[in-house]
Design a protein around this motif. Structure first.
Motif, PDB file in Angstrom:
ATOM      1  N   LEU A  61      39.028  41.976  42.789  1.00 47.19           N
ATOM      2  CA  LEU A  61      37.655  41.537  42.538  1.00 47.19           C
ATOM      3  C   LEU A  61      37.263  41.781  41.085  1.00 47.19           C
ATOM      4  N   PHE A  62      37.667  42.945  40.556  1.00 50.51           N
ATOM      5  CA  PHE A  62      37.364  43.262  39.166  1.00 50.51           C
ATOM      6  C   PHE A  62      37.996  42.237  38.225  1.00 50.51           C
ATOM      7  N   SER A  63      39.242  41.846  38.500  1.00 49.56           N
ATOM      8  CA  SER A  63      39.935  40.867  37.664  1.00 49.56           C
ATOM      9  C   SER A  63      39.228  39.509  37.707  1.00 49.56           C
ATOM     10  N   ILE A  64      38.801  39.122  38.910  1.00 50.75           N
ATOM     11  CA  ILE A  64      38.104  37.841  39.063  1.00 50.75           C
ATOM     12  C   ILE A  64      36.791  37.860  38.294  1.00 50.75           C
ATOM     13  N   VAL A  65      36.045  38.951  38.428  1.00 51.23           N
ATOM     14  CA  VAL A  65      34.760  39.078  37.725  1.00 51.23           C
ATOM     15  C   VAL A  65      34.971  39.061  36.213  1.00 51.23           C
ATOM     16  N   LEU A  66      36.010  39.748  35.749  1.00 58.03           N
ATOM     17  CA  LEU A  66      36.281  39.794  34.313  1.00 58.03           C
ATOM     18  C   LEU A  66      36.610  38.406  33.771  1.00 58.03           C
ATOM     19  N   LEU A 106      38.300  55.862  48.181  1.00 62.52           N
ATOM     20  CA  LEU A 106      38.229  56.741  49.357  1.00 62.52           C
ATOM     21  C   LEU A 106      38.647  56.030  50.635  1.00 62.52           C
ATOM     22  N   THR A 107      38.382  54.724  50.715  1.00 59.54           N
ATOM     23  CA  THR A 107      38.657  53.981  51.955  1.00 59.54           C
ATOM     24  C   THR A 107      39.970  53.212  51.919  1.00 59.54           C
ATOM     25  N   GLY A 108      40.672  53.250  50.780  1.00 60.99           N
ATOM     26  CA  GLY A 108      41.972  52.594  50.707  1.00 60.99           C
ATOM     27  C   GLY A 108      41.926  51.126  50.348  1.00 60.99           C
ATOM     28  N   TYR A 109      40.790  50.629  49.843  1.00 59.00           N
ATOM     29  CA  TYR A 109      40.669  49.218  49.473  1.00 59.00           C
ATOM     30  C   TYR A 109      40.707  49.029  47.956  1.00 59.00           C
ATOM     31  N   ILE A 110      41.429  49.902  47.271  1.00 59.58           N
ATOM     32  CA  ILE A 110      41.426  49.858  45.816  1.00 59.58           C
ATOM     33  C   ILE A 110      42.078  48.574  45.300  1.00 59.58           C
ATOM     34  N   LEU A 111      43.133  48.069  45.964  1.00 54.33           N
ATOM     35  CA  LEU A 111      43.790  46.848  45.516  1.00 54.33           C
ATOM     36  C   LEU A 111      42.839  45.662  45.600  1.00 54.33           C
ATOM     37  N   GLU A 112      42.087  45.580  46.696  1.00 59.16           N
ATOM     38  CA  GLU A 112      41.130  44.485  46.854  1.00 59.16           C
ATOM     39  C   GLU A 112      40.047  44.528  45.779  1.00 59.16           C
ATOM     40  N   LEU A 113      39.575  45.748  45.471  1.00 61.43           N
ATOM     41  CA  LEU A 113      38.518  45.852  44.473  1.00 61.43           C
ATOM     42  C   LEU A 113      39.036  45.585  43.062  1.00 61.43           C
ATOM     43  N   LEU A 114      40.287  45.967  42.797  1.00 56.10           N
ATOM     44  CA  LEU A 114      40.878  45.646  41.500  1.00 56.10           C
ATOM     45  C   LEU A 114      41.034  44.129  41.343  1.00 56.10           C
ATOM     46  N   THR A 162      48.190  34.606  53.295  1.00 58.13           N
ATOM     47  CA  THR A 162      47.119  35.599  53.434  1.00 58.13           C
ATOM     48  C   THR A 162      46.512  35.954  52.086  1.00 58.13           C
ATOM     49  N   TRP A 163      47.369  36.238  51.103  1.00 56.17           N
ATOM     50  CA  TRP A 163      46.870  36.593  49.770  1.00 56.17           C
ATOM     51  C   TRP A 163      46.087  35.432  49.157  1.00 56.17           C
ATOM     52  N   THR A 164      46.599  34.200  49.334  1.00 59.20           N
ATOM     53  CA  THR A 164      45.923  33.023  48.772  1.00 59.20           C
ATOM     54  C   THR A 164      44.546  32.848  49.384  1.00 59.20           C
ATOM     55  N   GLU A 165      44.450  32.999  50.716  1.00 54.91           N
ATOM     56  CA  GLU A 165      43.159  32.838  51.383  1.00 54.91           C
ATOM     57  C   GLU A 165      42.157  33.884  50.914  1.00 54.91           C
ATOM     58  N   ASP A 166      42.594  35.128  50.780  1.00 53.99           N
ATOM     59  CA  ASP A 166      41.693  36.184  50.311  1.00 53.99           C
ATOM     60  C   ASP A 166      41.248  35.935  48.870  1.00 53.99           C
ATOM     61  N   PHE A 167      42.185  35.493  48.038  1.00 55.66           N
ATOM     62  CA  PHE A 167      41.870  35.231  46.631  1.00 55.66           C
ATOM     63  C   PHE A 167      40.887  34.071  46.496  1.00 55.66           C
ATOM     64  N   ILE A 168      41.118  33.013  47.285  1.00 57.39           N
ATOM     65  CA  ILE A 168      40.212  31.860  47.249  1.00 57.39           C
ATOM     66  C   ILE A 168      38.840  32.243  47.778  1.00 57.39           C
ATOM     67  N   ARG A 169      38.806  33.041  48.848  1.00 60.39           N
ATOM     68  CA  ARG A 169      37.526  33.455  49.429  1.00 60.39           C
ATOM     69  C   ARG A 169      36.713  34.269  48.429  1.00 60.39           C
ATOM     70  N   ILE A 195      30.919  50.959  39.529  1.00 61.97           N
ATOM     71  CA  ILE A 195      31.609  52.256  39.520  1.00 61.97           C
ATOM     72  C   ILE A 195      31.521  52.912  40.894  1.00 61.97           C
ATOM     73  N   LEU A 196      30.340  52.802  41.534  1.00 62.85           N
ATOM     74  CA  LEU A 196      30.167  53.358  42.881  1.00 62.85           C
ATOM     75  C   LEU A 196      31.108  52.670  43.870  1.00 62.85           C
ATOM     76  N   MET A 197      31.227  51.348  43.760  1.00 66.03           N
ATOM     77  CA  MET A 197      32.117  50.613  44.660  1.00 66.03           C
ATOM     78  C   MET A 197      33.580  50.975  44.419  1.00 66.03           C
ATOM     79  N   LEU A 198      33.955  51.221  43.161  1.00 64.65           N
ATOM     80  CA  LEU A 198      35.320  51.647  42.874  1.00 64.65           C
ATOM     81  C   LEU A 198      35.621  52.981  43.542  1.00 64.65           C
TER      82      LEU A 198
END
Length: 291
Positions: A34-39, A24-32, A111-118, A16-19
């Motif tokens: 990450l949330f999907s991957i974790v789920l 605030l920093t504009g990285y909400i898409l990246e964290l979402l 770019t999206w594929t590399e980030d997703f794989i990473r 929740i803190l990271m969300l």
């Protein structure tokens, strides 16, 4: 917090803190993402557990994976727990393969594929570290159950997890000695794992007592399969608390009690010994000679 099919899904306060920080920093898409991957990673555990008939009471999602709460872990055979633990990182491998297919088909850009794989590689490989409650720690503990007593696997898992958590903290701090920036994310994760395993180490007696209390469930399974018992030979007068620590997770035991002459005096079924252990008003002082 969501309750779906008897399982409560919730976010750990760290997530929740990271969300909040991502918003605030504009990285909400990246964290979402990450949330999907974790789920999906954690749903792999849930699906595998339900295939074996386990009941999952709660799934708590963290930035690096999740923790699935179940009462069936110590009851089920070790090989089942190993498969359930492996099912999470397996989902990350499947998602990496899917991402490469989508990239090859032209549906995802490079770019999206590399980030997703990473992200998948980090979560999958990080969870394979031999640290509880990560999947690697659970797999190591389950594998050790084939050769060691359950009590010893608990101790071994706790101490290896503590040691690896300390090494992770040192690894994150090491760049400071080289005049570089330390990895704050890894340092925060190492502190979280260190704290979790310190608490786990203190709770080992309670986990072991729960293991003993649930043994009758496994006994009924062994009776249906007509399984052979594993012998434990012990001297008369040995504390019950020491004898029950020799029990293995996937074996039923018969305790052969030897007298001073070296002859077998009694043969005690495992359940009779457990009953005596819990029925004695001072279990820590109870011994074979009085039961």
């Amino acid at each position: 917090m969501i309750n779906w099919r008897g399982t409560v899904y919730s976010l750990h306060p760290l997530f929740i803190l990271m969300l909040g920080m991502a918003a605030l920093t504009g990285y909400i898409l990246e964290l979402l993402t990450l949330f999907s991957i974790v789920l999906i990673h954690e749903l792999g555990h849930v699906v595998a557990a339900r295939m074996f008939g386990w009941s999952i009471t709660e799934v708590k999602l963290l930035p690096f994976g999740g923790v699935a709460e179940t009462e069936d872990g110590s009851l089920a055979p070790a090989w089942q727990e190993w498969i359930v633990a492996m099912a999470g990182p397996l989902q990350n491998g499947i998602m990496i393969a899917a991402a490469l297919f989508f990239q090859h088909a032209g549906w995802w850009n490079d770019t999206w594929t590399e980030d997703f794989i990473r992200a998948n590689a980090f979560i999958g490989l990080f969870n394979l570290l031999p640290i509880l409650p990560l999947d690697g720690g659970r797999m190591l503990q389950a594998a050790c159950s084939f050769w060691l007593s359950y009590h010893r696997t608990l101790l071994l898992g706790a101490w290896i997890s503590l040691g690896c958590s300390v090494l992770m903290a040192i690894f994150s701090i090491y760049p400071l000695l080289m005049g570089e920036r330390m990895n704050l994310n890894v340092f925060a994760l190492s502190l979280f794992l260190l704290w979790s395993n310190w608490i786990e180490q203190r709770n080992l007696p309670y986990r072991f007592v729960r293991f003993l209390m649930h043994r009758p469930v496994r006994l009924r399974q062994w009776e249906r399969r007509v399984s052979l018992g594993r012998p434990i030979v012990t001297q008369s007068g040995r504390p019950l608390s020491m004898v029950v620590r020799l029990f293995r997770r996937d074996s039923y035991h018969f305790i052969y009690v030897m007298g001073e002459s070296g002859r077998i005096q009694r043969v005690i079924p495992e359940q009779q010994l457990i009953d005596a252990f819990f029925d004695d008003p001072t279990p820590g002082d109870a011994n074979i000679g009085r039961n």
